[in-house]
Design an enzyme around this catalytic site. Structure first.
Site, PDB file in Angstrom:
ATOM      1  N   THR A 116       0.836  -1.206   0.000  1.00 41.22           N
ATOM      2  CA  THR A 116       0.000   0.000   0.000  1.00 41.22           C
ATOM      3  C   THR A 116       0.870   1.256   0.000  1.00 41.22           C
ATOM      4  OG1 THR A 116      -1.501  -1.264   1.405  1.00 41.22           O
ATOM      5  CG2 THR A 116      -1.986   1.053   1.175  1.00 41.22           C
ATOM      6  N   ARG A 163       8.221  -2.341   2.211  1.00 37.21           N
ATOM      7  CA  ARG A 163       8.529  -2.396   3.643  1.00 37.21           C
ATOM      8  C   ARG A 163       8.932  -3.807   4.009  1.00 37.21           C
ATOM      9  NH1 ARG A 163       3.527   1.036   6.260  1.00 37.21           N
ATOM     10  NH2 ARG A 163       4.004   2.972   5.170  1.00 37.21           N
ATOM     11  N   SER A 209       6.624   3.943   8.165  1.00 37.90           N
ATOM     12  CA  SER A 209       5.560   4.593   8.930  1.00 37.90           C
ATOM     13  C   SER A 209       5.644   4.220  10.408  1.00 37.90           C
ATOM     14  CB  SER A 209       4.204   4.242   8.327  1.00 37.90           C
ATOM     15  OG  SER A 209       3.218   5.074   8.869  1.00 37.90           O
ATOM     16  N   HIS A 210       4.582   3.619  10.946  1.00 34.86           N
ATOM     17  CA  HIS A 210       4.536   3.357  12.385  1.00 34.86           C
ATOM     18  C   HIS A 210       5.182   2.023  12.754  1.00 34.86           C
ATOM     19  CE1 HIS A 210       1.121   1.503  10.423  1.00 34.86           C
ATOM     20  NE2 HIS A 210       1.282   0.541  11.295  1.00 34.86           N
ATOM     21  N   LYS A 222       9.839   4.359  -0.357  1.00 32.11           N
ATOM     22  CA  LYS A 222       8.701   4.663  -1.222  1.00 32.11           C
ATOM     23  C   LYS A 222       9.154   5.719  -2.218  1.00 32.11           C
ATOM     24  CE  LYS A 222       5.052   6.934   0.594  1.00 32.11           C
ATOM     25  NZ  LYS A 222       4.137   7.868  -0.050  1.00 32.11           N
ATOM     26  N   ASP A 278       2.370   9.982  13.684  1.00 31.47           N
ATOM     27  CA  ASP A 278       2.989   8.665  13.529  1.00 31.47           C
ATOM     28  C   ASP A 278       4.449   8.787  13.103  1.00 31.47           C
ATOM     29  OD1 ASP A 278       2.710   9.401  10.875  1.00 31.47           O
ATOM     30  OD2 ASP A 278       2.398   7.324  10.228  1.00 31.47           O
ATOM     31  N   ASP A 330       6.330   8.682  10.396  1.00 35.40           N
ATOM     32  CA  ASP A 330       6.808   9.537   9.307  1.00 35.40           C
ATOM     33  C   ASP A 330       6.013  10.824   9.185  1.00 35.40           C
ATOM     34  OD1 ASP A 330       4.653   7.937   8.516  1.00 35.40           O
ATOM     35  OD2 ASP A 330       5.115   8.232   6.407  1.00 35.40           O
ATOM     36  N   ASP A 366       2.790  11.516   8.645  1.00 31.81           N
ATOM     37  CA  ASP A 366       1.648  11.740   7.752  1.00 31.81           C
ATOM     38  C   ASP A 366       0.317  11.501   8.451  1.00 31.81           C
ATOM     39  OD1 ASP A 366       1.978   9.002   7.866  1.00 31.81           O
ATOM     40  OD2 ASP A 366       1.888   8.671   5.700  1.00 31.81           O
ATOM     41  N   ARG A 367       0.346  10.885   9.647  1.00 37.08           N
ATOM     42  CA  ARG A 367      -0.929  10.626  10.332  1.00 37.08           C
ATOM     43  C   ARG A 367      -0.942  11.289  11.700  1.00 37.08           C
ATOM     44  NH1 ARG A 367      -2.053   5.347  11.270  1.00 37.08           N
ATOM     45  NH2 ARG A 367       0.149   4.821  11.312  1.00 37.08           N
ATOM     46  N   THR A 404      -8.419   1.870  -0.230  1.00 33.84           N
ATOM     47  CA  THR A 404      -7.455   2.220   0.813  1.00 33.84           C
ATOM     48  C   THR A 404      -6.106   2.585   0.195  1.00 33.84           C
ATOM     49  OG1 THR A 404      -8.522   0.837   2.437  1.00 33.84           O
ATOM     50  CG2 THR A 404      -6.187   1.253   2.771  1.00 33.84           C
ATOM     51  N   GLU A 457      -8.553   9.203   5.554  1.00 35.93           N
ATOM     52  CA  GLU A 457      -8.749   7.782   5.795  1.00 35.93           C
ATOM     53  C   GLU A 457      -9.007   7.544   7.277  1.00 35.93           C
ATOM     54  OE1 GLU A 457      -6.437   5.027   3.099  1.00 35.93           O
ATOM     55  OE2 GLU A 457      -4.901   6.418   3.724  1.00 35.93           O
ATOM     56  N   GLU A 458      -9.695   6.451   7.546  1.00 40.75           N
ATOM     57  CA  GLU A 458      -9.989   6.097   8.933  1.00 40.75           C
ATOM     58  C   GLU A 458      -8.722   5.813   9.736  1.00 40.75           C
ATOM     59  OE1 GLU A 458      -9.070   2.873   9.815  1.00 40.75           O
ATOM     60  OE2 GLU A 458      -8.512   2.539   7.709  1.00 40.75           O
ATOM     61  N   SER A 459      -7.644   5.519   9.022  1.00 37.67           N
ATOM     62  CA  SER A 459      -6.394   5.173   9.685  1.00 37.67           C
ATOM     63  C   SER A 459      -5.629   6.416  10.128  1.00 37.67           C
ATOM     64  CB  SER A 459      -5.546   4.331   8.748  1.00 37.67           C
ATOM     65  OG  SER A 459      -5.429   4.992   7.502  1.00 37.67           O
ATOM     66  N   LYS A 461      -0.864  12.497   2.990  1.00 32.37           N
ATOM     67  CA  LYS A 461      -1.580  12.909   4.187  1.00 32.37           C
ATOM     68  C   LYS A 461      -0.610  13.687   5.076  1.00 32.37           C
ATOM     69  CE  LYS A 461      -1.121   8.077   5.183  1.00 32.37           C
ATOM     70  NZ  LYS A 461      -1.799   6.844   4.874  1.00 32.37           N
ATOM     71  N   ARG A 470      -8.323  -6.729   8.857  1.00 32.06           N
ATOM     72  CA  ARG A 470      -8.975  -5.567   9.461  1.00 32.06           C
ATOM     73  C   ARG A 470     -10.487  -5.689   9.310  1.00 32.06           C
ATOM     74  NH1 ARG A 470      -4.449  -2.634  10.288  1.00 32.06           N
ATOM     75  NH2 ARG A 470      -3.063  -2.069   8.570  1.00 32.06           N
TER      76      ARG A 470
HETATM   77  C1  G1P Z   1      -2.782   1.178   6.189  1.00 36.64           C
HETATM   78  C2  G1P Z   1      -4.036   1.982   6.381  1.00 36.64           C
HETATM   79  C3  G1P Z   1      -4.293   2.820   5.159  1.00 36.64           C
HETATM   80  C4  G1P Z   1      -3.064   3.670   4.854  1.00 36.64           C
HETATM   81  C5  G1P Z   1      -1.828   2.790   4.768  1.00 36.64           C
HETATM   82  C6  G1P Z   1      -0.568   3.592   4.577  1.00 36.64           C
HETATM   83  O1  G1P Z   1      -2.924   0.343   5.085  1.00 36.64           O
HETATM   84  O2  G1P Z   1      -5.145   1.166   6.633  1.00 36.64           O
HETATM   85  O3  G1P Z   1      -5.430   3.611   5.345  1.00 36.64           O
HETATM   86  O4  G1P Z   1      -3.217   4.364   3.656  1.00 36.64           O
HETATM   87  O5  G1P Z   1      -1.702   2.023   5.956  1.00 36.64           O
HETATM   88  O6  G1P Z   1      -0.299   4.405   5.668  1.00 36.64           O
HETATM   89  P1  G1P Z   1      -3.299  -1.199   5.212  1.00 36.64           P
HETATM   90  O7  G1P Z   1      -2.326  -1.807   6.165  1.00 36.64           O
HETATM   91  O8  G1P Z   1      -4.698  -1.222   5.784  1.00 36.64           O
HETATM   92  O9  G1P Z   1      -3.225  -1.724   3.809  1.00 36.64           O
HETATM   93 ZN    ZN Z   2       2.775   7.158   8.263  1.00 40.58          ZN
END
Ligand code: G1P
Ligand code: ZN
Length: 543
Positions: free
Chosen positions: A19, A23, A114-115, A127, A277, A279, A281-282, A344, A363-365, A376, A496
């Site tokens: 996504t 990673r 990311s996290h 990326k 988070d 990096d 972005d969240r 997503t 996004e909900e995340s 983001k 999820r």
């Molecule tokens: C997760 C989040 C998604 C976000 C992505 C990258 O992806 O659910 O909203 O864009 O991280 O930060 P997922 O692990 O669900 O594919």
């Molecule tokens: Zn991130």
């Protein structure tokens, strides 16, 4: 002249970007030529980068420093003219996006997972973002992956850059310009928000608590919240980025940002609590004793963005990823603006942003942003809240409750089953997928299904189609659940389950989220035998 060496290599077959880029465990990236293969595959796929200008930086995690030197050497050997590099190899993801756009670059590398946990035994990630500042689209990442399957050699050179000195250096024929990672980004934020109002509001009894979780946003928070807005530094926590994030997991949710939640649910709570988070972005925001679900935050930002200078002309349209609650759709309806539902992953918003069809998306995340960049942006979202609060002069709780009164409440929760055996997760998905067509009209626990499907998306801008983007089950009550497999995990699979229970504007908004969504969780479990199949009694994380 760059002294170019050509190194023979063999393909690694697992370099498929997920996504959000490639990673893997650090130990995977440390394999001989592993990162070099992937980077050379990018240059082979995009020959136009030769002669071009790129941005490079990361979230400071372990292997960041080494990776930067490898990438710089390959970049110069492939004819890149200039690289803009964050000092000490630090740049948040939104800052990379901004720098690409501001300095008219041909793309950039974000080094982050990311996290995901960092450190020698943690994860690393890379990326590639394109000219518009957004993640490379699937057509490009697929081509990079295909190239990585057959790569036989890469080009590199000797030499290294001192990443700690601001200014220009030379690596072969390539100029490397080391910049302060925060300045350009902070200047952009000053244009988008009314810093004077926020600063004045912070002089009243209004307080901000921010937790950078030892990841990349620490320096951004110190400069923007601290220096430019005057928030006391003792309320800015964990602002030194560490290679292992201090052993933490910089995912801003109730589990991993527990100290902030504890503070905000205590009598020492700040007026606004926030975290971002790994990096940057969240983000999350909380008021005293209230956590704003990211889906609600998106809706509230969309409804109030016109109060900030950057969105003074109003919001043209909004978009949300499919599993994100439909709260923002209600705002769009009342504003008579279009709302889009995308798969997503942020990359799906970028065409809509480029085409000027939307201003705000999320996004909900816990990712929300606007058309100011193509990623983001956690700090931007927190500034949105600060600016909205400064204008409205209300508490977080008042703003959230009055929003529900106007638009209805979408009780929302996500259950993550992390690190489960891939085959088990696929069995659960298959068992729901196989029953989708027979669900309509069936009732359980007082909920009757109106429709169920596997989400597929046709991009309204370029017509590209993304299929199998998650399974959706809709109920007569306006509630819904969604199930999908994560595309970002590095260990086994993550399943999820997204639960959304709707209460109209004049309904009860005071229920506990877990109560309001309990029947949906039960139905999902009964339909798929989820817990038994996954060998789990409960989700790993509930957010
Ligand atoms: C997760 C989040 C998604 C976000 C992505 C990258 O992806 O659910 O909203 O864009 O991280 O930060 P997922 O692990 O669900 O594919
Ligand atoms: Zn991130």
């Amino acid at each position: 002249m760059t002294d170019i060496q050509t190194i023979k290599t063999k393909p690694y077959l697992d370099q498929k970007p997920g996504t959000s880029g490639l990673r893997k465990r650090v130990s995977v990236f440390q394999q001989e030529h592993y990162l070099a293969n992937f980077v050379q595959s990018i240059f082979d796929t995009l020959p136009q980068l030769s002669g071009g200008k790129l941005v490079l930086g990361g979230d400071g995690r372990y292997f960041n420093d080494e990776a930067v030197q490898i990438i710089l050497s390959i970049a110069t050997a492939n004819g890149v003219a200039e690289v803009i590099l964050g000092k000490n190899a630090i740049l948040s993801t939104p800052a990379v996006s901004h720098l690409i756009r501001k300095y008219d670059c041909d793309g950039g590398f974000v080094l982050s997972a990311s996290h995901n946990p960092a450190g020698e035994n943690g994860d690393f990630g890379i990326k590639f973002n394109i000219q518009n500042g957004g993640s490379a689209p699937t057509s490009i990442t697929d081509a990079i992956y295909a190239r990585s399957q057959i790569i036989a050699e890469y080009k590199t050179t000797h030499g290294a850059i001192d990443v700690s000195i601001i200014g220009s250096q030379q690596l072969g024929d390539m100029i490397v310009t080391v910049i302060d990672p925060v300045t350009d980004f902070a200047e952009l934020m000053e244009k988008l928000f009314d810093f004077r109002s926020i600063r004045n509001h912070l002089k009243t009894d209004f307080t901000l608590a921010f937790d950078a979780l030892h990841a990349v946003t620490g320096p951004y928070a110190e400069e923007i919240f601290g220096k430019r807005l005057g928030a006391p530094t003792e309320h800015l926590f964990n602002t030194t980025p560490l290679p292992d994030f201090g052993g933490g997991h910089p995912d801003p949710n109730p589990v991993y940002a527990k100290p902030l939640f504890d503070l905000m649910y205590s009598d020492k709570a700040a007026s606004l609590g926030a975290a971002s988070d790994g990096d940057g972005d969240r983000y999350i925001v909380l008021g005293p004793n209230i956590y704003v679900s990211p889906s609600d935050s998106l809706a509230i930002i969309a409804a109030n963005a016109h109060l900030t200078p950057g969105c003074a002309d109003g919001v043209k349209g909004v978009a949300r990823s499919m599993p994100t609650s439909r709260a923002v759709d209600e705002v769009a309806k009342q504003l008579s603006i279009p709302s889009f539902e995308t798969p997503t992953g942020w990359k799906y918003f970028c065409n809509l942003l480029d085409a000027g069809q939307i201003t705000i998306c999320g996004e909900e995340s816990a990712g929300t942003s606007s058309d100011h960049i193509r990623e983001k942006d956690g700090i931007w979202a927190i500034l949105m809240w600060l600016n909205i609060i400064a204008v409205r002069g209300e508490t977080v709780e008042d703003i959230v409750h009055s929003h529900w009164k106007k638009f209805g409440r979408h009780y929302y929760t996500r259950h993550d089953y992390e690190g489960v055996e891939t085959s088990r997760a696929e069995t659960v998905m298959a068992s729901l997928r196989n029953r989708l067509s027979e669900l309509s009209g069936q009732s359980w626990h007082g909920e009757t299904v109106t429709s169920a499907d596997s989400f597929s998306y046709t991009d309204p801008v370029d017509g590209s189609v993304a299929e199998n983007q998650g399974l959706r089950v809709f109920f007569e009550s306006g509630s819904r659940f969604v199930m999908r497999l994560s595309g970002t995990g590095t260990q086994g699979a993550t399943l999820r389950l997204y639960l959304e229970a709707y209460a109209a504007a004049d309904d009860d908004h005071t229920r506990d989220v877990s109560d309001a969504t309990a029947a949906l969780a039960q139905i999902a479990d009964e339909l798929t035998d989820l817990k038994v199949t996954l060998h789990r009694d409960a989700p790993t994380v509930i957010s």
